[in-house]
Each structure stands twice: as C-alpha cells, then as structure tokens.
Design an enzyme around this catalytic site. Structure first.
Site, PDB file in Angstrom:
ATOM      1  N   ASN A 118      73.041 -31.641  30.587  1.00  0.00           N
ATOM      2  CA  ASN A 118      73.766 -32.208  29.436  1.00  0.00           C
ATOM      3  C   ASN A 118      75.436 -31.696  29.838  1.00  0.00           C
ATOM      4  OD1 ASN A 118      74.993 -32.470  26.986  1.00  0.00           O
ATOM      5  ND2 ASN A 118      74.405 -30.610  26.162  1.00  0.00           N
ATOM      6  N   PRO A 119      75.791 -32.672  30.607  1.00  0.00           N
ATOM      7  CA  PRO A 119      77.100 -32.430  31.214  1.00  0.00           C
ATOM      8  C   PRO A 119      78.394 -32.881  30.074  1.00  0.00           C
ATOM      9  CG  PRO A 119      76.457 -34.795  31.753  1.00  0.00           C
ATOM     10  CD  PRO A 119      75.151 -33.992  30.868  1.00  0.00           C
ATOM     11  N   PHE A 129      79.655 -23.198  25.202  1.00  0.00           N
ATOM     12  CA  PHE A 129      79.414 -24.232  24.272  1.00  0.00           C
ATOM     13  C   PHE A 129      78.037 -24.072  23.332  1.00  0.00           C
ATOM     14  CE2 PHE A 129      76.537 -28.180  23.989  1.00  0.00           C
ATOM     15  CZ  PHE A 129      77.557 -29.055  23.406  1.00  0.00           C
TER      16      PHE A 129
HETATM   17  N1  SAM Z   1      73.792 -27.074  29.040  1.00  0.00           N
HETATM   18  C1  SAM Z   1      74.278 -26.133  27.960  1.00  0.00           C
HETATM   19  C2  SAM Z   1      73.735 -26.771  26.531  1.00  0.00           C
HETATM   20  O1  SAM Z   1      73.035 -28.042  26.594  1.00  0.00           O
HETATM   21  O2  SAM Z   1      73.819 -26.010  25.654  1.00  0.00           O
HETATM   22  C3  SAM Z   1      75.647 -26.601  28.000  1.00  0.00           C
HETATM   23  C4  SAM Z   1      76.235 -28.136  27.922  1.00  0.00           C
HETATM   24  S1  SAM Z   1      77.931 -28.084  27.739  1.00  0.00           S
HETATM   25  C5  SAM Z   1      78.124 -29.697  27.152  1.00  0.00           C
HETATM   26  C6  SAM Z   1      78.514 -28.510  29.414  1.00  0.00           C
HETATM   27  C7  SAM Z   1      78.611 -27.359  30.519  1.00  0.00           C
HETATM   28  O3  SAM Z   1      78.985 -27.792  31.634  1.00  0.00           O
HETATM   29  C8  SAM Z   1      79.681 -26.374  30.224  1.00  0.00           C
HETATM   30  O4  SAM Z   1      79.083 -25.130  30.221  1.00  0.00           O
HETATM   31  C9  SAM Z   1      80.485 -26.423  31.218  1.00  0.00           C
HETATM   32  O5  SAM Z   1      81.025 -25.240  31.563  1.00  0.00           O
HETATM   33  C10 SAM Z   1      79.699 -26.772  32.284  1.00  0.00           C
HETATM   34  N2  SAM Z   1      80.411 -27.706  33.450  1.00  0.00           N
HETATM   35  C11 SAM Z   1      81.566 -28.362  33.243  1.00  0.00           C
HETATM   36  N3  SAM Z   1      82.086 -28.776  34.425  1.00  0.00           N
HETATM   37  C12 SAM Z   1      81.142 -28.372  35.509  1.00  0.00           C
HETATM   38  C13 SAM Z   1      81.007 -28.838  36.596  1.00  0.00           C
HETATM   39  N4  SAM Z   1      81.962 -29.197  37.564  1.00  0.00           N
HETATM   40  N5  SAM Z   1      80.120 -28.077  37.422  1.00  0.00           N
HETATM   41  C14 SAM Z   1      79.043 -27.437  36.842  1.00  0.00           C
HETATM   42  N6  SAM Z   1      79.104 -27.132  35.387  1.00  0.00           N
HETATM   43  C15 SAM Z   1      80.355 -27.649  34.850  1.00  0.00           C
HETATM   44  N1  GLN Z   2      77.182 -33.479  21.564  1.00  0.00           N
HETATM   45  C1  GLN Z   2      78.334 -32.667  21.838  1.00  0.00           C
HETATM   46  C2  GLN Z   2      79.479 -32.933  20.507  1.00  0.00           C
HETATM   47  O1  GLN Z   2      79.576 -34.242  20.284  1.00  0.00           O
HETATM   48  C3  GLN Z   2      79.070 -32.871  23.018  1.00  0.00           C
HETATM   49  C4  GLN Z   2      78.235 -32.504  24.383  1.00  0.00           C
HETATM   50  C5  GLN Z   2      78.680 -32.970  25.583  1.00  0.00           C
HETATM   51  O2  GLN Z   2      79.842 -33.143  25.778  1.00  0.00           O
HETATM   52  N2  GLN Z   2      77.813 -32.770  26.467  1.00  0.00           N
HETATM   53  O3  GLN Z   2      80.056 -32.274  20.099  1.00  0.00           O
END
Ligand code: SAM
Ligand code: GLN
Length: 294
Positions: A199-200, A98
C-alpha cells in the site's frame, strides 16, 4: 478553553466532550468522547457506560479537556489513543506513522486467499508503515516469513515494536530501504517471494487541498504523496517485482479512486505479469489490483 469546574462525573464529561466535538464538526462525536474517556480511565466501553456516576479526578478531567480540544483541532483520534485496530491485530501508532485504513484489510484478504495451503509462504511488504499488513499476514500464516521495508526509521521503530507485541517478531524481518534497494545485491532473494504486497503512497500532490485535515495536516507526507499523478511507486514496484517473485507468485497493490485502470495498463504492458484482476472495497471503489508473475 478549559471548562471551569474542578471535577465532574463521567456522564458530565461525556456530555461536554460530545458537545464540544460536535460543534467542531468532528465525525462520531459521542463515540470519540467515549473512546477518549476509556483511554484515560482504562475502562472498556461497556464498563464506562455502566459507571457513568463515577467521578473523574481533576487530573483526568484536565487531560480529557486537552484530548478533546486536540481532536477538535483535527489531530487524528488514533494518535491520541496511541493505537488502532487493523484486521485482527492491534497496532501502536505515533504521529510519525501512517494510520492503517480499513480498506487496506482487503489487500490482506487477497494475499491470505492466494496463500491458502502454502503454510511456509515467504512474503514481501513494501512500505510497511506501522507493520499493519506484514503483522496481520504473519499472524494468520503461522509458518510464514515476512520481509518488510520502509524508508521511514520512525515507521520501522513502531513496526518492530508492533511485531513484538503481536508475538510475530521471530518471523517478520524489517529493513530500512527505498522499495527493493536493499535487496539489489542479494541474488538469493531473486525469484523467491510467493507474494509481494504494498500500500504505497499514492495521493497526487494536486489532491492535497482536497484531503481531510486529519490526513493533510497530521499524517507524515512521505506516507501519502507520490509523483506521476500518484503512480510513481506503483510503476517502480511493477518494474522490479518480477525479479523477486517466484514464477506464479502474486503482486497485490492498493490504489486510489481512479487509478485502477492505469495500474492495470502498467501491469499489462510488463510482459512478465499475467492475469490482472481488480478487487473493489466496501464502498465500490476499485481498490486492489492483483497480478501473477508468469
Ligand atoms: N503499509 C502500511 C499500511 O497500509 O498501513 C503503510 C502504508 S503508507 C500509505 C506508505 C508507507 O510507505 C509509509 O510508511 C512510508 O514511509 C513508506 N514509504 C514512502 N516512500 C518509500 C520508499 N521509497 N520506500 C519504502 N517505503 C516508502
Ligand atoms: N487511503 C489513504 C487516504 O486516502 C492514502 C493511502 C496511501 O497513500 N496509500 O488517506
């Protein structure tokens, strides 16, 4: 569609790239063309603009053509450049990870604000991705220790490398885990964290078609989408976080447009939380929800 010239100067390349990207409907076509040329020539933007008469080698010209066409097809700029800025750190990003967003910097600000004066803070970042939040916190809290989890092994690989490159790898500890799963038998981690931040993934599957193609077609879906109208992860985090937070500890979660109210209700109906608070992002969207462990 390679332009039929063997070589050109930077000015010509820039003009061609800007025009191609503009016609493809890409935002900020001029800046994008400049950044791609900087990436190839290893100039910074000032140097690039001071050396527009410099000629571009044939190899660089071909590469530039390919990069511009890839960007025109929707491939995210940060993946082409291989890195992006977040808060005050630079992070490597690959197409499996991401791309950190500017609005997530608010999460970092909220946590740093809360931890002011707690130099030896112990923090958990769930779903760390490129390591953005964990690494920015570690860098700004020099005596802190941060635990970071992700379910994606590619994300963890990139995050570990980013921690090394930002000189915080001795204080950021990465684990492959489904949220808190890896800690479930670690009694010593119960009531231990000063803050838990995440930030899930939070985009509802029903929103998929409304996303920009950069996001929908190129970012890892497991980083974006969540069941329960996007709130699957928030609900699970709110259920488990009280077990791992110290009394008085902070939970800080990012949410999508329109989710703040429901996440507040989830927190208010969990009796171990108090003082639920919302912070808006720069565009006025209710973006971060904070609450304290009783
Ligand atoms: N924290 C980072 C940022 O803000 O740039 C990444 C946020 S991204 C929206 C969500 C992250 O959650 C991804 O890297 C994804 O692989 C991870 N993820 C998805 N399902 C998960 C789970 N069940 N447990 C832990 N991490 C998970
Ligand atoms: N903010 C991101 C987007 O709109 C999504 C991030 C997330 O799912 N945590 O593309």
């Amino acid at each position: 569609m390679l332009l039929m010239v063997d070589s050109t100067d930077l000015r010509g390349a820039l003009a061609w790239g800007k025009d191609f990207l503009k016609k493809a409907g890409i935002d900020s076509p001029e800046l994008t063309a400049q950044l791609l040329l900087c990436h190839l020539t290893e100039h910074d933007r000032t140097e690039l603009l001071l050396h527009l008469e410099e000629s571009l080698s044939e190899a660089h010209w071909r590469e530039f053509n390919q990069l511009v066409q890839k960007r025109a097809s929707g491939f995210p700029l940060q993946y082409l450049l291989g890195e992006c800025g977040f808060y005050d750190v630079t992070l490597k990003v690959t197409p499996g990870v991401f791309v950190p967003r500017p609005e997530t910097e608010i999460l970092v600000e909220e946590v740093l604000d809360f931890l002011k004066g707690k130099e030896e803070a112990f923090v958990l970042d769930l779903g760390t991705g490129s390591g953005a939040i964990a690494i920015a916190l570690a860098k700004n809290l020099p005596d802190s220790r941060i635990v970071a989890t992700d379910i994606s092994l590619e994300a963890l690989r990139v995050a570990r490398r980013n921690a090394v490159e930002n000189n915080v790898d001795d204080r950021v500890f990465f684990h492959a885990s489904d949220l808190f799963e890896v800690f479930k038998n670690e009694v010593e981690l119960q009531n231990r964290f000063d803050a838990i931040v995440s930030n899930p993934p939070y985009i509802a599957f029903s929103e998929k078609e409304t996303l920009p193609k950069e996001v929908r077609d190129f970012e890892p879906p497991e980083a974006l989408f969540a069941e329960e109208e996007g709130l699957f992860f928030h609900r699970r985090i709110i259920e488990s976080a009280p077990t791992y937070l110290k009394p008085g500890g902070l939970l800080a979660l990012e949410v999508a447009l329109g989710q703040a109210k429901k996440v507040m209700e989830l927190l208010e109906s969990e009796s171990r939380f108090q003082e639920v608070r919302i912070r808006e992002d720069l565009t006025g969207i209710k973006r971060v929800i904070c609450s304290l462990r009783k």
